[in-house]
Design an enzyme around this catalytic site. Structure first.
Site, PDB file in Angstrom:
ATOM      1  N   SER A   1      -0.573  -8.285  -5.187  1.00  0.00           N
ATOM      2  CA  SER A   1      -0.619  -7.386  -3.806  1.00  0.00           C
ATOM      3  C   SER A   1      -1.418  -7.921  -2.647  1.00  0.00           C
ATOM      4  CB  SER A   1      -1.285  -5.798  -4.091  1.00  0.00           C
ATOM      5  OG  SER A   1      -0.809  -5.195  -4.731  1.00  0.00           O
TER       6      SER A   1
ATOM      7  N   ARG B   1      -8.860   5.843   1.121  1.00  0.00           N
ATOM      8  CA  ARG B   1      -9.215   4.423   1.563  1.00  0.00           C
ATOM      9  C   ARG B   1      -9.125   4.250   3.078  1.00  0.00           C
ATOM     10  NH1 ARG B   1      -6.799  -0.370   2.685  1.00  0.00           N
ATOM     11  NH2 ARG B   1      -4.718   0.387   2.046  1.00  0.00           N
TER      12      ARG B   1
ATOM     13  N   HIS C   1       0.997   3.642  -1.450  1.00  0.00           N
ATOM     14  CA  HIS C   1       0.422   2.275  -0.964  1.00  0.00           C
ATOM     15  C   HIS C   1      -0.866   1.686  -1.704  1.00  0.00           C
ATOM     16  CE1 HIS C   1      -0.181  -0.720   1.896  1.00  0.00           C
ATOM     17  NE2 HIS C   1      -1.147  -0.105   2.417  1.00  0.00           N
TER      18      HIS C   1
ATOM     19  N   ARG D   1      -4.997   7.901   7.253  1.00  0.00           N
ATOM     20  CA  ARG D   1      -3.503   7.901   6.711  1.00  0.00           C
ATOM     21  C   ARG D   1      -3.189   8.994   5.686  1.00  0.00           C
ATOM     22  NH1 ARG D   1      -3.995   1.713   4.021  1.00  0.00           N
ATOM     23  NH2 ARG D   1      -3.747   0.722   5.851  1.00  0.00           N
TER      24      ARG D   1
ATOM     25  N   GLU E   1      -7.633  -0.041  13.683  1.00  0.00           N
ATOM     26  CA  GLU E   1      -6.543   0.587  12.813  1.00  0.00           C
ATOM     27  C   GLU E   1      -7.338   2.202  12.638  1.00  0.00           C
ATOM     28  OE1 GLU E   1      -6.162  -1.517   9.361  1.00  0.00           O
ATOM     29  OE2 GLU E   1      -4.771  -2.952  10.224  1.00  0.00           O
TER      30      GLU E   1
ATOM     31  N   HIS F   1       1.088   5.331   2.252  1.00  0.00           N
ATOM     32  CA  HIS F   1       1.163   4.747   3.576  1.00  0.00           C
ATOM     33  C   HIS F   1       1.982   5.388   4.572  1.00  0.00           C
ATOM     34  CE1 HIS F   1       1.297   1.774   7.035  1.00  0.00           C
ATOM     35  NE2 HIS F   1       0.314   1.293   6.298  1.00  0.00           N
TER      36      HIS F   1
END
Length: 532
Positions: free
Chosen positions: A43, A385, A350, A289, A114, A238
């Site tokens: 990953s 996360r 994700h 997210r 982000e 995601h």
């Protein structure tokens, strides 16, 4: 007959966590690093975004800590969050010294922002940070005489005292049995200490941004050996994976939204072109997210869509191509010009936020066994996360595990004599279609029943199917010679079972676990801990 290999420390996984640990160990001990496929196929090399660290004037550790805690819906272990955040700038500095060519702006590191972050704090290498980090770590590991990199070896199981020539039930881990994918033989790898850095379990799901090998191998092996596993219900989806009938699993990085991209309804539906994220959260596209993924899922189901649009075409073309050269080039090859038109996107699995329970030194429940990175539940991520904390966790915990192993080195005895792999009572598999069918079935029902929005009835249906498959796969595994596909299927079934059991256990909606039957969040945040 099993071919034996002996190291001081064995690391299973060749991504950021594994190679960071190897480089910190190698000046003192002999290190073996196993990769299931090619060394760069994990990953890490796929990560487009970047690494979060407090580097901007006005930003603080406390702010990064709070952003992480907010994203994690209060389930994070604050000690872990503080430890990782405070070690982030040092980890970035080490990567820079290894030659990672971080993007700079006017002589300073360029920082992007982000979703979920209150400041610009994401260092990156354009939009292909993971690939650059992987190349630098791999080059340093290849050059070190004390590191042996072993590709194309799929770990089957951890070696414990019960595999010793003199049986012991004390649970000490002495390495792994691993399948040489070229010869088809299972070989024995022994070591005084073992580190699992095997990544997540994204391929449990039909749609995932994870690489082909993300089948939860380390989590499943640790569980079978006797480790506790925690918070497996928290699977991050995601929000923006490219929707394309020919190209699967191409991620459109979080940073596209961070740099001004808008999520909109496509033409042809009522209010087509409407920017819908402000309807769901005041942070709009910069919401965490889980919120963005649920919003997209809601709009897709409400209008019966295949996708929604991610549009950054209102920004200058030069700005877009400078910030996202790799994504732009890939999309151009597919006939999409992101500087002039929107990108069709859908959510996809994700990141695995749960995993093997570890402490701040990367220690698991079993003596001699450590773990780092996405296969763990360290307390960093909680119920969701925060963007760009994943590579950071790999770097910090890879070093932490290595440091603890060296500090405790005199307490690690040499491995006892271990029995060779025995395949005298198995035969060649005669129906590979069984493996392929079961693989497809798991991924489909996990997507349909254990996805972004859940219900108890759907989870119970998933549990029923997992139970049937576990018996079928166990029978198949016991009678036929192991193959790479069978190893992965066995692990997928175990991981799917852990995810479903964890999701059924949580009677609330928190972070990534959203259930229509329990839509409220309970006042007290508790980890879901499964004990073998």
């Amino acid at each position: 007959m099993s071919v034996p290999h002996d190291f001081d420390v064995l690391i299973v996984g060749s991504g950021a966590a594994g190679l960071t640990a190897a480089l910190h160990l190698a000046d003192h001990v002999r290190v073996g690093v196993l990769a299931k496929g090619g060394l760069s196929e994990g990953s890490t090399a796929w990560a487009q975004g970047g690494i979060a660290a407090v580097l901007e004037e006005g930003d603080t550790f406390e702010s990064h800590i709070e952003d992480t805690m907010v994203a994690g819906a209060g389930l994070n272990d604050r000690r872990t969050v503080e430890y990782v955040v405070e070690n982030a700038p040092i980890a970035i500095e080490r990567l820079a010294r290894l030659g990672v060519p971080f993007t700079v702006d006017h002589g300073a590191l360029h920082l992007t922002r982000e979703g979920g972050h209150s400041h610009r704090r994401i260092v990156h290498v354009d939009d292909a940070t993971g690939a650059a980090v992987q190349r630098s770590l791999e080059a340093a590991a290849t050059a070190h005489p004390n590191i042996t990199l072993v590709a194309n070896h799929a770990a089957v199981d951890l070696v414990t005292g019960r595999h010793g020539e003199r049986y012991s039930a004390e649970g000490h881990v002495w390495g792994v049995y691993a399948l040489d994918r070229e010869t088809g033989r299972v070989e024995l790898f022994t070591a005084r200490a073992t580190i699992l850095a095997t990544g997540g379990a994204g391929r449990t799901y039909l749609y995932s941004t994870a690489p082909r090998g993300a089948t939860g191998d380390g989590i499943a092996m640790a569980w079978r050996a006797g480790c506790r596993v925690s918070n497996m219900e928290f699977m991050q989806f995601h929000p923006t994976c490219l929707w394309n009938l020919d190209v699967k699993n191409f991620l459109i990085t979080e940073a596209v939204r961070g740099e001004g991209g808008h999520l909109k309804l496509p033409p042809g539906v009522p209010n087509g072109g409407h920017r819908f994220m402000p309807d769901f959260d005041p942070r709009a596209e910069l919401a965490p997210r889980d919120i963005v993924a649920r919003a997209i899922d809601h709009e897709i189901k409400r209008f019966g869509l295949d996708y929604v649009h991610l549009d950054i075409s209102h920004m200058p073309s030069a700005f877009i191509r400078e910030h996202f050269p790799n994504i732009d080039a890939r999309l151009i090859s597919l006939g999409i010009d992101m500087t002039r038109e929107p990108i069709p996107v859908v959510p996809a699995q994700h990141y695995t936020c749960g995993g093997i329970v570890v402490d701040l030194d990367g220690r698991t429940d079993l003596p001699g066994l450590y773990a780092a990175g996405e296969c763990t539940q360290s307390g960093l991520h909680g119920a969701n996360r925060l963007a760009s904390n994943s590579l950071l966790e790999c770097l910090v915990f890879g070093e932490a595990a290595a440091r603890d192993i060296l500090a405790q080195w005199d307490r690690f005895p040499a491995p006892p004599p271990i029995r060779a792999w025995d395949e005298s009572r198995v035969s060649e598999a005669d129906e590979d279609v069984v493996v392929q069918h079961n693989w497809r079935e798991i991924r489909r029902f996990m997507w349909d029943y254990v996805g972004i929005v859940r219900t108890t009835k759907r989870l119970e249906r998933a549990k029923h199917r997992v139970d049937m498959l576990r018996h079928e796969v166990a029978d198949y595994y016991g009678n036929y010679r192991v193959t790479a596909d069978l190893i992965e299927l066995r692990n997928l079934v175990d991981v799917a079972d852990l995810i479903v059991r964890s999701a059924l256990h949580r009677k609330e909606s928190r972070g990534l676990h959203y259930t229509l039957d329990y839509p409220e969040m309970l006042p007290e945040a508790k980890d879901t801990i499964l004990v073998p």
